[in-house]
Scaffold this active site. Structure first.
Site, PDB file in Angstrom:
ATOM      1  N   TYR A   3     -46.723  67.153 -15.420  1.00 46.21           N
ATOM      2  CA  TYR A   3     -47.255  66.761 -16.730  1.00 46.21           C
ATOM      3  C   TYR A   3     -47.839  65.343 -16.724  1.00 46.21           C
ATOM      4  CZ  TYR A   3     -45.456  70.918 -19.138  1.00 46.21           C
ATOM      5  OH  TYR A   3     -45.240  72.210 -19.573  1.00 46.21           O
ATOM      6  N   HIS A  29     -45.749  77.949 -20.857  1.00 44.37           N
ATOM      7  CA  HIS A  29     -46.893  77.092 -20.546  1.00 44.37           C
ATOM      8  C   HIS A  29     -47.974  77.945 -19.909  1.00 44.37           C
ATOM      9  CE1 HIS A  29     -49.340  73.893 -18.803  1.00 44.37           C
ATOM     10  NE2 HIS A  29     -49.333  74.604 -17.684  1.00 44.37           N
ATOM     11  N   LYS A  87     -40.435  78.565 -20.026  1.00 40.64           N
ATOM     12  CA  LYS A  87     -39.765  77.262 -20.091  1.00 40.64           C
ATOM     13  C   LYS A  87     -38.250  77.418 -20.303  1.00 40.64           C
ATOM     14  CE  LYS A  87     -43.861  74.856 -21.810  1.00 40.64           C
ATOM     15  NZ  LYS A  87     -44.337  73.829 -22.784  1.00 40.64           N
TER      16      LYS A  87
HETATM   17  P1  CMP Z   1     -47.667  72.833 -22.648  1.00 39.60           P
HETATM   18  O1  CMP Z   1     -48.674  73.881 -22.844  1.00 39.60           O
HETATM   19  O2  CMP Z   1     -46.623  73.050 -21.613  1.00 39.60           O
HETATM   20  O3  CMP Z   1     -48.404  71.448 -22.325  1.00 39.60           O
HETATM   21  C1  CMP Z   1     -47.921  70.187 -22.730  1.00 39.60           C
HETATM   22  C2  CMP Z   1     -46.672  70.278 -23.516  1.00 39.60           C
HETATM   23  O4  CMP Z   1     -46.301  69.128 -24.231  1.00 39.60           O
HETATM   24  C3  CMP Z   1     -46.822  71.327 -24.613  1.00 39.60           C
HETATM   25  O5  CMP Z   1     -46.895  72.604 -24.040  1.00 39.60           O
HETATM   26  C4  CMP Z   1     -45.623  71.042 -25.487  1.00 39.60           C
HETATM   27  O6  CMP Z   1     -44.446  71.652 -24.996  1.00 39.60           O
HETATM   28  C5  CMP Z   1     -45.497  69.539 -25.318  1.00 39.60           C
HETATM   29  N1  CMP Z   1     -45.952  68.877 -26.546  1.00 39.60           N
HETATM   30  C6  CMP Z   1     -47.198  68.830 -27.009  1.00 39.60           C
HETATM   31  N2  CMP Z   1     -47.235  68.129 -28.160  1.00 39.60           N
HETATM   32  C7  CMP Z   1     -45.963  67.737 -28.405  1.00 39.60           C
HETATM   33  C8  CMP Z   1     -45.366  66.980 -29.446  1.00 39.60           C
HETATM   34  N3  CMP Z   1     -46.081  66.489 -30.448  1.00 39.60           N
HETATM   35  N4  CMP Z   1     -44.036  66.780 -29.376  1.00 39.60           N
HETATM   36  C9  CMP Z   1     -43.304  67.265 -28.338  1.00 39.60           C
HETATM   37  N5  CMP Z   1     -43.839  67.987 -27.323  1.00 39.60           N
HETATM   38  C10 CMP Z   1     -45.147  68.220 -27.367  1.00 39.60           C
END
Ligand code: CMP
Length: 131
Positions: A43, A109, A3
């Site tokens: 997303y 991710h 990222k």
């Molecule tokens: P990722 O595995 O890329 O999948 C969804 C993403 O949302 C996660 O990683 C985090 O980067 C983001 N995310 C999940 N929960 C939160 C949160 N409470 N606040 C901000 N970002 C979040």
């Protein structure tokens, strides 16, 4: 994906080294930058979450590195290698423990299923970029 936070902080090489040392084969790899539309689509499952705007702003603010990785049990083993979503809860030695700064800016991710891995691979790569 590696990222924007981890790319900005110069961790591409170290993260790829951990990934290959853990036995993953790099099938496809590129540095690119997501547009707002790309990030919203990638997303879309999180579109109703309160952090969606923050997530899209973060994921578009600089380049990312996209990769397709291959290994037996790749989805589960990669999730173990990267650690918990919140780096404060990530196990010692995991990529997020080493390189992530917060729940939002969490360095990497990983796909959460084989089905989503196929969808996310097709999102980032054309057939002639996959080896
Ligand atoms: P990722 O595995 O890329 O999948 C969804 C993403 O949302 C996660 O990683 C985090 O980067 C983001 N995310 C999940 N929960 C939160 C949160 N409470 N606040 C901000 N970002 C979040």
């Amino acid at each position: 994906m590696i990222k924007p936070d981890a790319v900005e902080n110069g961790h591409i090489g170290a993260i790829l080294e951990k990934i290959t040392a853990a036995g993953f084969r790099i099938v496809a790899l590129k540095k690119t930058q997501l547009t707002q539309r790309d990030a919203e689509a990638f997303y879309s499952v999180h579109s109703e979450r309160p952090f969606f705007g923050e997530l899209v702003a973060f994921m578009t603010r600089g380049p990312i590195v996209a990769a397709i990785l291959e290994k037996e049990n790749a989805v589960n083993d990669f999730r173990t290698l990267i650690g918990a979503t919140n780096p404060a809860e990530a196990a010692e030695g995991t990529i997020r423990k080493l390189y992530a700064t917060s729940m939002g800016e969490n360095a990497v991710h990983g796909s959460d299923s084989d089905e989503n891995a196929a969808i996310e691979s097709a999102f980032h790569f054309s057939e002639r970029e996959i080896f």
